[in-house]
Scaffold this active site. Structure first.
Site, PDB file in Angstrom:
ATOM      1  N   HIS A  82       0.852  -1.192   0.000  1.00 47.87           N
ATOM      2  CA  HIS A  82       0.000   0.000   0.000  1.00 47.87           C
ATOM      3  C   HIS A  82       0.884   1.236   0.000  1.00 47.87           C
ATOM      4  O   HIS A  82       1.834   1.337   0.785  1.00 47.87           O
ATOM      5  CB  HIS A  82      -0.910   0.041   1.230  1.00 47.87           C
ATOM      6  CG  HIS A  82      -1.717   1.307   1.304  1.00 47.87           C
ATOM      7  ND1 HIS A  82      -2.868   1.493   0.567  1.00 47.87           N
ATOM      8  CD2 HIS A  82      -1.510   2.461   1.980  1.00 47.87           C
ATOM      9  CE1 HIS A  82      -3.344   2.698   0.811  1.00 47.87           C
ATOM     10  NE2 HIS A  82      -2.541   3.312   1.659  1.00 47.87           N
ATOM     11  N   ASP A 161     -15.190   2.567   7.552  1.00 55.46           N
ATOM     12  CA  ASP A 161     -14.144   3.470   7.078  1.00 55.46           C
ATOM     13  C   ASP A 161     -14.665   4.406   5.992  1.00 55.46           C
ATOM     14  O   ASP A 161     -14.336   5.590   5.981  1.00 55.46           O
ATOM     15  CB  ASP A 161     -12.949   2.685   6.550  1.00 55.46           C
ATOM     16  CG  ASP A 161     -11.908   3.613   5.962  1.00 55.46           C
ATOM     17  OD1 ASP A 161     -11.353   4.427   6.720  1.00 55.46           O
ATOM     18  OD2 ASP A 161     -11.671   3.557   4.742  1.00 55.46           O
ATOM     19  N   ARG A 168     -14.356  12.866   7.788  1.00 52.43           N
ATOM     20  CA  ARG A 168     -13.080  13.533   8.076  1.00 52.43           C
ATOM     21  C   ARG A 168     -12.725  14.536   6.989  1.00 52.43           C
ATOM     22  O   ARG A 168     -12.153  15.594   7.258  1.00 52.43           O
ATOM     23  CB  ARG A 168     -11.965  12.488   8.214  1.00 52.43           C
ATOM     24  CG  ARG A 168     -12.057  11.643   9.476  1.00 52.43           C
ATOM     25  CD  ARG A 168     -11.173  10.409   9.386  1.00 52.43           C
ATOM     26  NE  ARG A 168      -9.818  10.768   9.016  1.00 52.43           N
ATOM     27  CZ  ARG A 168      -9.054  10.035   8.217  1.00 52.43           C
ATOM     28  NH1 ARG A 168      -9.505   8.924   7.674  1.00 52.43           N
ATOM     29  NH2 ARG A 168      -7.821  10.432   7.937  1.00 52.43           N
ATOM     30  N   SER A 183      -7.750   3.903   9.130  1.00 55.80           N
ATOM     31  CA  SER A 183      -8.448   3.900   7.840  1.00 55.80           C
ATOM     32  C   SER A 183      -7.742   2.985   6.851  1.00 55.80           C
ATOM     33  O   SER A 183      -8.359   2.113   6.230  1.00 55.80           O
ATOM     34  CB  SER A 183      -8.515   5.328   7.286  1.00 55.80           C
ATOM     35  OG  SER A 183      -9.039   5.344   5.973  1.00 55.80           O
ATOM     36  N   LYS A 187      -8.845  -1.573   6.022  1.00 57.70           N
ATOM     37  CA  LYS A 187      -9.119  -2.146   4.692  1.00 57.70           C
ATOM     38  C   LYS A 187      -8.070  -3.187   4.314  1.00 57.70           C
ATOM     39  O   LYS A 187      -8.409  -4.242   3.752  1.00 57.70           O
ATOM     40  CB  LYS A 187      -9.169  -1.024   3.650  1.00 57.70           C
ATOM     41  CG  LYS A 187     -10.392  -0.132   3.780  1.00 57.70           C
ATOM     42  CD  LYS A 187     -10.360   1.037   2.822  1.00 57.70           C
ATOM     43  CE  LYS A 187      -9.302   2.036   3.196  1.00 57.70           C
ATOM     44  NZ  LYS A 187      -9.424   3.330   2.508  1.00 57.70           N
TER      45      LYS A 187
END
Length: 425
Positions: A82, A161, A168, A183, A187
């Protein structure tokens, strides 16, 4: 439970209990807790922080609002990556098939671009026929066939999320490290991968501008992965300068294919190989050097299988923007700076990105760079080429590039910033 008690506790810098968190997250997801109440709590978390225990429990509660995917039926270990996002960050495209060619399965759930940061799905959708939306069964089929899949996350993954992220975004609480970390990791953990490598960008074109804050975010995410049984490491990497020589959708796909063919820009190759080595080590795969598979055709073969398995044509001609505008160097010397944020904003204004999630993007739009910091340039030579289908976009893109680079004469002592800044985990 009373949500006001929870807000007040965090306002006064007290730790939330497991019971409070376990009640709060599904209550907010289900509409029992109002947006304004969660907004107040998010601001209190931004200002007063959370302990490792709180963040871990918060992340777990978000995961439990949805499904957790299971790839245990595969005959190879899973490993994922990620990135926190940047400009020209096309690394997922060559990385996923490269790691697959070395023996791991790569279930890569990716997103779309917003603002100046590009989205992996937008890039791949410039390939004719390629599909981002896959069912869990289709994901497994692609993983078995190609070893790697890059697709959109389903609605069932950490739905808490999605709702909290949107809140947010409009309440000035995006920057909270506990909320960023939970967050991302809710996931990624729900995705079901056995190992995870995080690429935390640092610099002008990144969300985290400061190395100290970026390291704090990396440490928080690594600890969350560890707490949830996912072997996790993080690399902190430079994003003061765009990655590679392109920022855009089809432009970045072309560059990624060059890397898979054994060429491409040195920085893209360096980061792709560094992340691949971490992903393979995390998955327990040894005795194979991913750098070799960029040169021997194995990574390219895996790319072709992956694209074809998702309906794409790996031999198709990629879209090209109808209009181009060349920006030339105004003097000779050494290019010492090329600002990633300004290049990213220019690509966005040319049509490569979107201001809202529902906006369309142009497949061929973006910025092509003809020099990187450290290169010698001559007055009048092309520095950047802007690409778009709509020429009225050139003026705002050019405006966003004002002061984006420095060219210095006689700068023989130029030292490039390292691409790999730190490692956590």
């Amino acid at each position: 439970m009373d949500v006001i008690d929870i807000v007040v506790a965090k306002r006064e810098s007290r730790e939330l209990t497991d019971e409070q968190i376990d009640w709060l997250i599904p209550a907010y997801t289900g509409g029992v807790v109002a947006d304004e109440q969660m907004s107040a709590l998010a601001m209190a978390i931004l200002l007063n922080g959370m302990t490792r225990r709180e963040i871990s429990r918060w992340t777990d509660a978000m995961i439990r609002t949805g499904i957790r995917m299971d790839f245990s039926a595969l005959d190879r270990p899973t490993s994922d990556k990620h990135s926190t996002g940047g400009v020209g960050d096309k690394i997922t495209l060559p990385l996923a098939p490269l790691v697959a060619s070395c023996g791991a399965a790569v279930p890569q759930l990716s997103g779309r671009g917003l603002g100046h940061t590009g989205g992996t799905l937008d890039k791949l959708e410039s390939i004719p026929g390629w599909r981002a939306q896959l069912s869990e069964r289709e994901m497994l089929d692609v993983l078995r066939e190609a070893g790697a899949v890059v697709c959109a996350a389903g609605e069932g993954l950490a739905p808490a999320d999605k709702k909290l992220y949107a809140l947010r975004d409009v309440t000035g609480t995006v920057e909270s490290i506990p909320l960023i970390a939970s967050s991302i990791m809710s996931k990624k953990i729900a995705e079901g991968t056995g190992a995870l490598v995080l690429d935390v960008k640092v610099g002008t074109g990144a969300f985290m501008k400061d190395l100290t804050k970026a390291r704090e975010l990396a440490e928080t995410m690594v600890s969350l992965g560890t707490d949830h049984g996912v072997k996790t490491v993080a690399l902190l990497t430079d994003m003061d300068t765009p990655l590679g020589l392109t920022a855009g959708n089809a432009l970045e796909v072309r560059e990624s294919v060059e890397v898979l063919a054994g060429g491409g820009p040195a920085d893209v190759v360096e980061l792709t190989v560094a992340l691949a080595r971490e992903m393979l080590a995390n998955a327990g795969i040894t005795g194979v050097d991913p750098a070799e598979n960029l040169g021997n055709g194995k990574a390219m073969d895996a790319w072709r299988r992956m694209i074809a398995a998702q309906g794409g044509d790996p031999d198709a001609v990629l879209p090209v923007a109808r209009e181009q505008h060349v920006i030339t160097a105004d003097r000779s010397g050494t290019l010492t700076r090329l600002d990633a944020l300004q290049v990213g904003v220019a690509a966005w204004r040319l049509g490569a990105g979107r201001a809202r999630k529902e906006d369309p993007v142009q497949a061929g739009a973006g910025v092509e760079m003809h020099a990187k910091p450290g290169d010698a340039v001559t007055a009048g030579q092309p520095l950047l080429t802007l690409h778009t289908d709509t020429p009225e976009r050139f003026a705002p893109a050019i405006e966003s590039l004002g002061g984006a680079w420095d060219i210095e004469q006689g700068n023989d002592e130029y030292v490039a910033r390292q691409l790999l800044l730190d490692r956590v985990g």
